[in-house]
Motif scaffolding. Structure first.
Motif, PDB file in Angstrom:
ATOM      1  N   LEU A  91     -12.671   9.736 -12.340  1.00  0.00           N
ATOM      2  CA  LEU A  91     -11.460  10.299 -11.512  1.00  0.00           C
ATOM      3  C   LEU A  91     -12.017  11.773 -11.090  1.00  0.00           C
ATOM      4  O   LEU A  91     -12.331  12.652 -11.893  1.00  0.00           O
ATOM      5  N   GLU A  92     -11.966  11.755  -9.723  1.00  0.00           N
ATOM      6  CA  GLU A  92     -12.363  12.911  -9.041  1.00  0.00           C
ATOM      7  C   GLU A  92     -11.229  13.515  -8.414  1.00  0.00           C
ATOM      8  O   GLU A  92     -10.370  13.054  -7.508  1.00  0.00           O
ATOM      9  N   VAL A  93     -10.953  14.967  -8.675  1.00  0.00           N
ATOM     10  CA  VAL A  93      -9.836  15.647  -8.056  1.00  0.00           C
ATOM     11  C   VAL A  93     -10.623  17.036  -7.193  1.00  0.00           C
ATOM     12  O   VAL A  93     -11.194  17.650  -7.548  1.00  0.00           O
ATOM     13  N   ARG A  94     -10.546  16.424  -5.661  1.00  0.00           N
ATOM     14  CA  ARG A  94     -11.416  17.380  -4.739  1.00  0.00           C
ATOM     15  C   ARG A  94     -10.428  18.218  -3.995  1.00  0.00           C
ATOM     16  O   ARG A  94      -9.446  17.689  -3.489  1.00  0.00           O
ATOM     17  N   ASP A  95     -10.449  19.335  -3.689  1.00  0.00           N
ATOM     18  CA  ASP A  95      -9.788  20.113  -2.649  1.00  0.00           C
ATOM     19  C   ASP A  95     -10.794  20.781  -1.717  1.00  0.00           C
ATOM     20  O   ASP A  95     -12.036  20.957  -1.882  1.00  0.00           O
ATOM     21  N   ASP A  96     -10.059  21.370  -0.618  1.00  0.00           N
ATOM     22  CA  ASP A  96     -10.942  21.977   0.574  1.00  0.00           C
ATOM     23  C   ASP A  96     -10.467  23.582   0.564  1.00  0.00           C
ATOM     24  O   ASP A  96     -10.329  24.065   1.682  1.00  0.00           O
ATOM     25  N   GLY A  97     -10.161  24.014  -0.815  1.00  0.00           N
ATOM     26  CA  GLY A  97      -9.715  25.390  -0.793  1.00  0.00           C
ATOM     27  C   GLY A  97     -10.954  26.472  -0.761  1.00  0.00           C
ATOM     28  O   GLY A  97     -11.803  26.295  -0.232  1.00  0.00           O
ATOM     29  N   VAL A  98     -10.479  27.484  -1.511  1.00  0.00           N
ATOM     30  CA  VAL A  98     -11.456  28.816  -1.543  1.00  0.00           C
ATOM     31  C   VAL A  98     -12.694  28.425  -2.373  1.00  0.00           C
ATOM     32  O   VAL A  98     -13.853  29.381  -2.097  1.00  0.00           O
ATOM     33  N   GLY A  99     -12.833  27.331  -2.991  1.00  0.00           N
ATOM     34  CA  GLY A  99     -14.029  27.203  -3.808  1.00  0.00           C
ATOM     35  C   GLY A  99     -14.356  28.018  -4.986  1.00  0.00           C
ATOM     36  O   GLY A  99     -13.417  28.468  -5.550  1.00  0.00           O
ATOM     37  N   LEU A 100     -15.624  27.949  -5.640  1.00  0.00           N
ATOM     38  CA  LEU A 100     -15.827  28.710  -6.595  1.00  0.00           C
ATOM     39  C   LEU A 100     -17.433  28.790  -6.736  1.00  0.00           C
ATOM     40  O   LEU A 100     -18.147  28.465  -5.927  1.00  0.00           O
ATOM     41  N   ASP A 101     -17.634  29.942  -7.617  1.00  0.00           N
ATOM     42  CA  ASP A 101     -19.005  30.287  -7.841  1.00  0.00           C
ATOM     43  C   ASP A 101     -19.766  29.672  -8.982  1.00  0.00           C
ATOM     44  O   ASP A 101     -19.148  29.474  -9.703  1.00  0.00           O
ATOM     45  N   PRO A 102     -20.889  28.940  -8.307  1.00  0.00           N
ATOM     46  CA  PRO A 102     -21.542  28.181  -9.333  1.00  0.00           C
ATOM     47  C   PRO A 102     -21.940  28.735 -10.519  1.00  0.00           C
ATOM     48  O   PRO A 102     -21.860  28.052 -11.632  1.00  0.00           O
ATOM     49  N   ARG A 103     -22.244  30.049 -10.302  1.00  0.00           N
ATOM     50  CA  ARG A 103     -22.458  30.774 -11.761  1.00  0.00           C
ATOM     51  C   ARG A 103     -21.121  30.737 -12.850  1.00  0.00           C
ATOM     52  O   ARG A 103     -21.639  31.273 -13.924  1.00  0.00           O
ATOM     53  N   ASP A 104     -20.124  30.561 -12.247  1.00  0.00           N
ATOM     54  CA  ASP A 104     -18.996  30.624 -13.155  1.00  0.00           C
ATOM     55  C   ASP A 104     -18.705  29.073 -14.113  1.00  0.00           C
ATOM     56  O   ASP A 104     -17.781  29.160 -14.720  1.00  0.00           O
ATOM     57  N   ALA A 105     -19.626  28.370 -13.813  1.00  0.00           N
ATOM     58  CA  ALA A 105     -19.778  26.887 -14.344  1.00  0.00           C
ATOM     59  C   ALA A 105     -19.708  27.382 -15.844  1.00  0.00           C
ATOM     60  O   ALA A 105     -18.941  26.347 -16.600  1.00  0.00           O
ATOM     61  N   GLU A 106     -20.340  28.148 -16.558  1.00  0.00           N
ATOM     62  CA  GLU A 106     -20.638  28.150 -17.719  1.00  0.00           C
ATOM     63  C   GLU A 106     -19.343  28.620 -18.464  1.00  0.00           C
ATOM     64  O   GLU A 106     -19.207  28.130 -19.589  1.00  0.00           O
ATOM     65  N   ARG A 107     -18.638  29.380 -17.972  1.00  0.00           N
ATOM     66  CA  ARG A 107     -17.392  30.006 -18.560  1.00  0.00           C
ATOM     67  C   ARG A 107     -16.175  29.030 -17.790  1.00  0.00           C
ATOM     68  O   ARG A 107     -14.843  29.677 -18.060  1.00  0.00           O
ATOM     69  N   LEU A 108     -16.237  28.188 -17.417  1.00  0.00           N
ATOM     70  CA  LEU A 108     -15.185  27.443 -16.399  1.00  0.00           C
ATOM     71  C   LEU A 108     -14.005  27.262 -17.451  1.00  0.00           C
ATOM     72  O   LEU A 108     -12.752  27.412 -17.138  1.00  0.00           O
ATOM     73  N   HIS A 137      -5.443  26.675  -5.171  1.00  0.00           N
ATOM     74  CA  HIS A 137      -6.524  27.232  -4.432  1.00  0.00           C
ATOM     75  C   HIS A 137      -6.807  26.720  -2.825  1.00  0.00           C
ATOM     76  O   HIS A 137      -7.960  26.863  -2.501  1.00  0.00           O
ATOM     77  N   ILE A 138      -5.826  25.877  -2.627  1.00  0.00           N
ATOM     78  CA  ILE A 138      -5.886  25.570  -1.083  1.00  0.00           C
ATOM     79  C   ILE A 138      -4.983  26.666  -0.295  1.00  0.00           C
ATOM     80  O   ILE A 138      -3.988  26.991  -0.666  1.00  0.00           O
ATOM     81  N   ALA A 139      -5.184  26.522   1.007  1.00  0.00           N
ATOM     82  CA  ALA A 139      -4.320  27.077   1.964  1.00  0.00           C
ATOM     83  C   ALA A 139      -3.385  26.260   2.537  1.00  0.00           C
ATOM     84  O   ALA A 139      -3.582  25.014   2.310  1.00  0.00           O
ATOM     85  N   PRO A 140      -2.226  26.547   3.235  1.00  0.00           N
ATOM     86  CA  PRO A 140      -1.276  25.803   3.782  1.00  0.00           C
ATOM     87  C   PRO A 140      -1.850  24.767   4.871  1.00  0.00           C
ATOM     88  O   PRO A 140      -2.553  25.311   5.600  1.00  0.00           O
ATOM     89  N   GLY A 141      -1.514  23.469   4.483  1.00  0.00           N
ATOM     90  CA  GLY A 141      -2.210  22.769   5.394  1.00  0.00           C
ATOM     91  C   GLY A 141      -3.538  22.040   4.765  1.00  0.00           C
ATOM     92  O   GLY A 141      -4.028  21.148   5.400  1.00  0.00           O
ATOM     93  N   GLY A 142      -3.840  22.285   3.570  1.00  0.00           N
ATOM     94  CA  GLY A 142      -4.943  21.865   2.996  1.00  0.00           C
ATOM     95  C   GLY A 142      -4.832  20.511   2.567  1.00  0.00           C
ATOM     96  O   GLY A 142      -3.745  19.837   2.542  1.00  0.00           O
TER      97      GLY A 142
END
Length: 476
Positions: free
Chosen positions: A334-351, A314-319
């Protein structure tokens, strides 16, 4: 892929129907056999009771006062005496004449005037006596028995269908579970093997490029070592998948796992893919370690691998991908964070739902991998959360219970280091005139262990310092 579950579902439904029909047929047959047995026993009991009552009536009853539902007839010569209220169609005169002629007792069932009777004719005290009992009430009891048996058969059939349905579901459940496990194993295997195979493929491509003229041999050795490590982890994944596919799987023993070392190792393993995509994978630490938990190392390795692989998708080249480790009390985060396209918080229920898919990115933000990650984290007594916004990246945070013994050991070790580094206080008093420092008398207790026993404490008083001579006068 969708046809297979439908076909299996139809086969299971058909098997349940067959089992239900067989159980219902067996129970219905049993109920019918019991009903026939009850009916035969009831008829036989009625016949025996009627014959017994007639025998008693012939031997002991009075013609003028017969038992209920019984009529008596006495033939003396040509004179016939009847019970009061006897039916007009009785007695059976032909039977009376035959018994009067040969004195043989006759018992039988006759129908006269549209009614059924059981008739007993015998010679008693020189008189030919005939006793008849009306079977009307017995027939009514039989009709009630018919109705009861029919109701019992219908109720038995309904109960048989219900029991058959329950038994069929219970009997088919292991088969359905086995088929579901088979499908799940195939899906898990395809997902779990994808990441290590991708890593091996990427490293093989890098080796192929570096084997060209002008390549650095040291780089080749490093990449080969990482490929060996990747194949070993691939074997661990296959072993775990085979273990998880077993119907009765014993829980694997937990050990001590250093999440910090695990994160460093996996970040180094992803360096080839990061180099190919011009991305960066960084491991950060907040606060004091250690970042040690109790768990199964291959399973926790797959958790971190899946989260990093999900970020790569979900990250672009150079992310940028950042793995941050934090220890707070009895919890390691432990946290894994990226600067990619992100996500809609409403999708957290079915994540973390199996086979759910996201709408952005080339990876599977909502797929089987995250479902497996949640299962592993739950099995380790931890939690996993996600935070993100469209276009602003996403952060997956895993919290696991820290290994308390290691935490206590590290705390005690740090306390010991601080105690050793602290200087021993020395009480001193400066003499006001001379500026000399004299130590106050102290008592030193020496405890020398010897074979003879413990030495007694010895008081040592330091001697006063020697007097300082006056400086010589300067020579002229």
């Amino acid at each position: 892929m969708s046809r297979t579950p439908d076909l299996e579902r139809r086969l299971l439904v058909r098997a349940r129907a067959v089992i239900t029909a067989e159980v219902a047929g067996a129970v219905t047959l049993v109920v019918a056999l019991v009903g026939m047995l009850v009916y035969c026993v009831t008829i036989e009991g009625q016949e025996s009771s009627a014959r017994r009552d007639l025998a008693v009536a012939v031997e002991r009853a009075d013609t003028a006062h017969p038992p209920p539902c019984v009529w008596l007839f006495d033939l003396r010569g040509n004179a016939l005496t009847t019970s009061p209220g006897a039916p007009a169609d009785l007695p059976v005169r032909s039977v009376l004449r035959r018994v009067a002629a040969d004195h043989r007792t006759r018992v039988g069932r006759v129908t006269v005037g549209g009614r059924a009777y059981v008739v007993r004719t015998a010679v008693h005290g020189g008189v030919v006596r005939q006793a008849a009992i009306d079977l009307r009430y017995q027939m009514e009891e039989r009709r009630r028995l018919y109705v009861a048996l029919a109701v019992a058969e219908a109720a038995g059939l309904a109960a048989a269908l219900l029991v058959g349905q329950l038994l069929s579901r219970r009997a088919i459940a292991p088969l359905g579970e086995a088929l579901a496990r088979q499908r799940r194993f195939v899906a898990d295997a395809s997902h779990e093997l994808r990441t290590p195979l991708t890593q091996l493929h990427t490293r093989a491509q890098l080796l192929e490029r570096r084997l060209r003229p002008g390549g650095d041999p040291s780089d080749l050795a490093t990449e080969l070592g990482r490929m060996v490590t990747g194949t070993r982890r691939l074997g661990e994944v296959i072993d775990d998948l085979l273990l998880s596919a077993q119907l009765s799987q014993s829980r694997r023993p937990f050990g001590v796992v250093d999440l910090g070392a695990l994160a460093d190792d996996l970040a180094a393993a992803e360096s080839a893919r990061a180099e190919e995509r011009r991305a960066t994978v960084e491991v950060r630490r907040r606060g004091a370690g250690p970042y040690v938990v109790r768990g199964v190392e291959p399973a926790l390795r797959r958790v971190v691998t899946s989260l990093i692989d999900n970020a790569f998708g979900h990250i672009a080249p150079g992310g940028h991908i950042t793995v941050t480790l934090t220890r707070s009390g009895a919890t390691v985060e432990l946290e894994v964070r990226d600067d990619g396209v992100g996500l809609d918080p409403r999708d957290a229920e079915r994540l973390f739902t199996r086979f759910a898919r996201g709408e952005h990115g080339t990876g599977r933000r909502f797929g089987l991998g995250l479902a497996l990650v949640r299962e592993v984290v739950d099995g380790h007594g931890g939690t996993i959360e996600v935070d993100g916004r469209p276009g602003a990246g996403a952060a997956f945070t895993v919290r696991l219970p820290a290994e308390l013994q290691t935490v206590r050991t590290e705390a005690a070790r740090a306390e010991a280091v601080r105690a050793e580094a602290a200087p021993e206080p020395v009480r001193a008093a400066a003499e006001p005139r001379t500026g000399r420092v004299s130590a106050e008398p102290r008592t030193v207790r020496a405890a020398a262990e010897s074979r003879a026993g413990r030495a007694e404490p010895v008081e040592v008083t330091p001697s006063p310092p020697p007097p300082v001579a006056a400086p010589p006068s300067p020579s002229r």
